[in-house]
Design an enzyme around this catalytic site. Sequence first.
Site, PDB file in Angstrom:
ATOM      1  N   ASN A   9       4.446  -7.457 -11.948  1.00  0.00           N
ATOM      2  CA  ASN A   9       4.861  -6.357 -12.210  1.00  0.00           C
ATOM      3  C   ASN A   9       5.293  -6.373 -10.583  1.00  0.00           C
ATOM      4  OD1 ASN A   9       5.647  -3.708 -12.225  1.00  0.00           O
ATOM      5  ND2 ASN A   9       2.954  -2.742 -11.994  1.00  0.00           N
ATOM      6  N   LYS A  11       7.049  -3.696  -8.836  1.00  0.00           N
ATOM      7  CA  LYS A  11       7.009  -2.533  -9.106  1.00  0.00           C
ATOM      8  C   LYS A  11       8.099  -2.058  -7.938  1.00  0.00           C
ATOM      9  CE  LYS A  11       2.142  -2.476  -8.765  1.00  0.00           C
ATOM     10  NZ  LYS A  11       0.486  -1.893  -8.663  1.00  0.00           N
ATOM     11  N   HIS A  94       1.981   3.243 -16.425  1.00  0.00           N
ATOM     12  CA  HIS A  94       1.889   2.268 -15.557  1.00  0.00           C
ATOM     13  C   HIS A  94       0.687   3.086 -14.878  1.00  0.00           C
ATOM     14  CE1 HIS A  94       0.898   0.128 -11.668  1.00  0.00           C
ATOM     15  NE2 HIS A  94       0.360  -1.382 -12.433  1.00  0.00           N
ATOM     16  N   GLU A  96       0.762   4.187 -12.179  1.00  0.00           N
ATOM     17  CA  GLU A  96       1.372   4.431 -10.865  1.00  0.00           C
ATOM     18  C   GLU A  96       2.370   5.715 -11.190  1.00  0.00           C
ATOM     19  OE1 GLU A  96       3.057   1.027  -9.220  1.00  0.00           O
ATOM     20  OE2 GLU A  96       0.397   0.957  -8.086  1.00  0.00           O
ATOM     21  N   GLU A 166      -5.939  -1.653 -16.827  1.00  0.00           N
ATOM     22  CA  GLU A 166      -6.578  -1.872 -15.293  1.00  0.00           C
ATOM     23  C   GLU A 166      -6.843  -0.268 -14.868  1.00  0.00           C
ATOM     24  OE1 GLU A 166      -1.717  -3.630 -13.866  1.00  0.00           O
ATOM     25  OE2 GLU A 166      -1.766  -1.949 -14.431  1.00  0.00           O
ATOM     26  N   GLY A 172      -4.164  -2.882  -6.292  1.00  0.00           N
ATOM     27  CA  GLY A 172      -3.612  -3.145  -4.867  1.00  0.00           C
ATOM     28  C   GLY A 172      -4.687  -2.214  -4.135  1.00  0.00           C
ATOM     29  N   SER A 212      -5.429  -5.975  -8.710  1.00  0.00           N
ATOM     30  CA  SER A 212      -6.106  -6.986  -7.431  1.00  0.00           C
ATOM     31  C   SER A 212      -6.289  -8.493  -8.311  1.00  0.00           C
ATOM     32  CB  SER A 212      -7.267  -6.383  -6.884  1.00  0.00           C
ATOM     33  OG  SER A 212      -6.362  -5.432  -5.988  1.00  0.00           O
TER      34      SER A 212
HETATM   35  P1  PGA Z   1      -1.997  -5.087  -8.419  1.00  0.00           P
HETATM   36  O1  PGA Z   1      -1.103  -4.293  -9.311  1.00  0.00           O
HETATM   37  O2  PGA Z   1      -1.928  -6.637  -8.721  1.00  0.00           O
HETATM   38  O3  PGA Z   1      -1.225  -5.267  -6.898  1.00  0.00           O
HETATM   39  O4  PGA Z   1      -3.289  -4.667  -8.348  1.00  0.00           O
HETATM   40  C1  PGA Z   1      -1.354  -4.589 -10.301  1.00  0.00           C
HETATM   41  C2  PGA Z   1      -0.385  -3.467 -11.813  1.00  0.00           C
HETATM   42  O5  PGA Z   1      -0.292  -2.347 -10.164  1.00  0.00           O
HETATM   43  O6  PGA Z   1      -0.197  -3.657 -12.211  1.00  0.00           O
END
Ligand code: PGA
Length: 248
Positions: A9, A11, A94, A96, A166, A172, A212
């Site tokens: 992903n 983003k 997601h 976010e 998640e 992140g 992560s």
């Molecule tokens: P990350 O993001 O691997 O940077 O923690 C995962 C995601 O939001 O899909």
Amino acid sequence: MRIPIIAGNWKMNNTLSQSIDLVKKIIEKYLREEVEVVLAVPFTSLYEVKKLLEGTKIKLAAQNMHWEDKGAFTGEISPLMLKEIGIDYCIIGHSERRQYFNERDETVNKKIKAALKHGIRPIVCVGETLEEREKNIHEDIVKNQVVKAFEGVDKDHIKDIVIAYEPIWAIGTGKTASSEEANKMCSLIREAIGHIYGEEAKNTIRIQYGGSVKPDNIKELMEKEEIDGALVGGASLNAEDFIDIVNY
Ligand code: PGA
């Protein structure tokens, strides 16, 4: 048998030229065949990346979509537009989007149905905040997200849907849920699907862990019985890291 699925992903990262560079680097390298690999790239890169992926087994995903086919929704992208480009998957709900763009369980549900109607496979994200985990209500929160996301979704579509667990506190942040905890939550999600759709659906649906994921923790996660793959954010922006994750 559930086929493992690892999705990058990106983003809101990578301009068109940066996307082309990164995809070329990924294609050059060996990616193990038994794993389904998906790249979720920004809207502006989808068309060119689709062309680059032709002849490879790598699938293409969008990161969001509207539920209507067309209309007066300034700034939105419809499933019809995405379908014509030839995307295979779309990330829906997601955290976010839930956190910053007012995505709700109801809109997640509408988007899942719209995607399925157009033959786009949804990667449905669920997960709790740190506060919810600390209050020990995370299991109920996640179960509830699953129930609401799947409201009115036909059993026949279960094979086309991927769920990504998640935990928001792990995205992140460099903090990963322990593989045991991730496995436990994926198991809980599987049970919730079983509760709605029965045993076959429960064993069919693919569930990813996200938060992560890195080359050095992917193996342990993938060894867990209930974890069928990963949704990878930060580490998918680096070709070597992403390839190492796919080839775990
Ligand atoms: P990350 O993001 O691997 O940077 O923690 C995962 C995601 O939001 O899909």
